[in-house]
Design an enzyme around this catalytic site. Structure first.
Site, mmCIF file in Angstrom:
data_model
loop_
_atom_site.group_PDB
_atom_site.id
_atom_site.type_symbol
_atom_site.label_atom_id
_atom_site.label_comp_id
_atom_site.label_asym_id
_atom_site.label_seq_id
_atom_site.Cartn_x
_atom_site.Cartn_y
_atom_site.Cartn_z
ATOM 1 C CG ASP A 193 3.484 9.147 -6.540
ATOM 2 O OD1 ASP A 193 3.189 10.151 -6.891
ATOM 3 O OD2 ASP A 193 3.422 8.725 -5.183
ATOM 4 C CG HIS B 280 3.434 3.921 -8.345
ATOM 5 N ND1 HIS B 280 2.313 3.566 -7.899
ATOM 6 C CD2 HIS B 280 3.697 4.394 -7.189
ATOM 7 C CE1 HIS B 280 2.083 3.783 -6.544
ATOM 8 N NE2 HIS B 280 3.049 4.230 -6.262
HETATM 9 ZN ZN ZN Z 1 6.689 6.438 -4.063
#
Ligand code: ZN
Length: 330
Positions: free
Chosen positions: A134, A280
């Site tokens: 992400d 992430h």
């Molecule tokens: Zn996010």
């Protein structure tokens, strides 16, 4: 997860100002990172309906594949076999986080446009896991993770924030060109559950437009709500915007915390068949913990006999697959 910060006020004066605000915020966040903020919040930009309706700023179209390692096969650009969504009954997906979805069988026809079902995992019957990455706050982190995927021939799915993608068009154009699946993580990373219906739709629409602008390719029909925060209004807005699924996860790596790489690896390895893993691409350039952990996690899942797949492969939604052949020997 990331707490959105209040950012630029809504205005209707045009796209250039919005983009300028985005750049100023991105710069401010970079300064924050350099100043030592451990977990920089992501920007909340302009979510006004006027801004959401506006087209994304024209960006250069650099084909920067250059000397990049080539995957074995690349899906042809612009001709992906996107399947039209058909009206149908909701599928029996879970409705609460973090409870995983029950075992599921994904129908070849997708649910109604009026509500995109929540998915936290794929079928538990197949030894496959889907890695998702992400945000993309840090281009250095994105490139480090990409390198791990290319070295190991890993199918994976990226969820860049639209404002980040449109600010790094060469990078995201390259990732898409390599055949990776790229899906929607909204335009500015707000908590969607705090927004009204039109603002939610604007975030979805504009996030998708920004990624398409950067990559020059269709966006996979999955919405990942920032922070995993969703409610019925989010599912309804996603359905109206043509998303096939709202996709969260059942296993998070915890890579936004302060734990060591070993802890991130341990967290990520708690998955099972059908698991959707959350990572992430936000690490600072001098501490690429997520990329380091991913290399270990990928090798460990393969040693256990798991296949690494895109979300599309996991959920039965046609889309790009960077490495369609058999996985390399671990
Ligand atoms: Zn996010």
């Amino acid at each position: 997860m990331h707490a959105p910060v209040s950012g630029a006020a809504a205005d209707g004066e045009g796209e250039s100002r919005v983009i300028l605000q985005a750049r100023v915020l991105l710069f401010a966040m970079t300064v924050g990172v350099l100043a030592g903020a451990a977990e920089p919040p992501l920007a909340r930009l302009d979510v006004s309906p006027a801004a959401a309706e506006a087209p994304v700023e024209a960006a250069p179209d650099p084909d920067s594949a250059g000397a990049a390692p080539k995957p074995r096969s690349v899906a042809p650009a612009g001709s992906l076999p996107w399947v039209e969504l058909d009206p149908g009954d909701d599928l029996p997906y879970g409705r609460a986080m973090p409870r995983p979805t029950p075992d599921l069988t994904v129908s070849p026809t997708y649910p109604s446009r009026t509500r995109a079902p929540l998915v936290t995992n794929g079928p538990r019957s197949r030894p496959a896991v889907a890695i998702t990455v992400d945000d993309g706050h840090s281009p250095v982190a994105v490139e480090a993770i990409l390198e791990v995927f290319l070295e190991r021939a890993v199918n994976a799915t990226w969820f860049p924030v639209g404002a980040f993608a449109v600010n790094q068009p060469a990078l995201w154009h390259r990732i898409a060109g390599l055949g990776f699946e790229i899906a929607n993580h909204t335009w500015s990373h707000p908590d969607l559950t705090q927004l009204g219906a039109s603002a939610i739709e604007g975030e979805i629409r504009r996030g998708r437009a920004a990624i398409e602008q950067a990559t020059g390719r269709p966006v996979a029909p999955f919405l990942r709500p920032p922070g995993g925060a969703w409610n019925e209004a989010v599912l309804a807005a996603a359905g109206r915007r043509g998303e096939a699924f709202v996709v969260t996860w059942d296993v998070t790596s915890g890579d936004t915390g302060r734990g060591p790489v070993g802890q991130v690896v341990e967290n990520a390895l708690s998955g099972r068949a059908g698991t959707i893993l959350l990572f992430h691409a936000n690490d600072r350039g001098d501490k690429l913990r997520t990329a380091e952990a991913l290399a270990i996690v990928i090798d460990a899942y393969r040693a256990r006999g798991f296949e690494l797949v895109t979300l599309g492969q996991l959920l039965g939604v046609p889309g790009p697959v960077p490495f369609p052949g058999p996985a390399p020997d671990p």
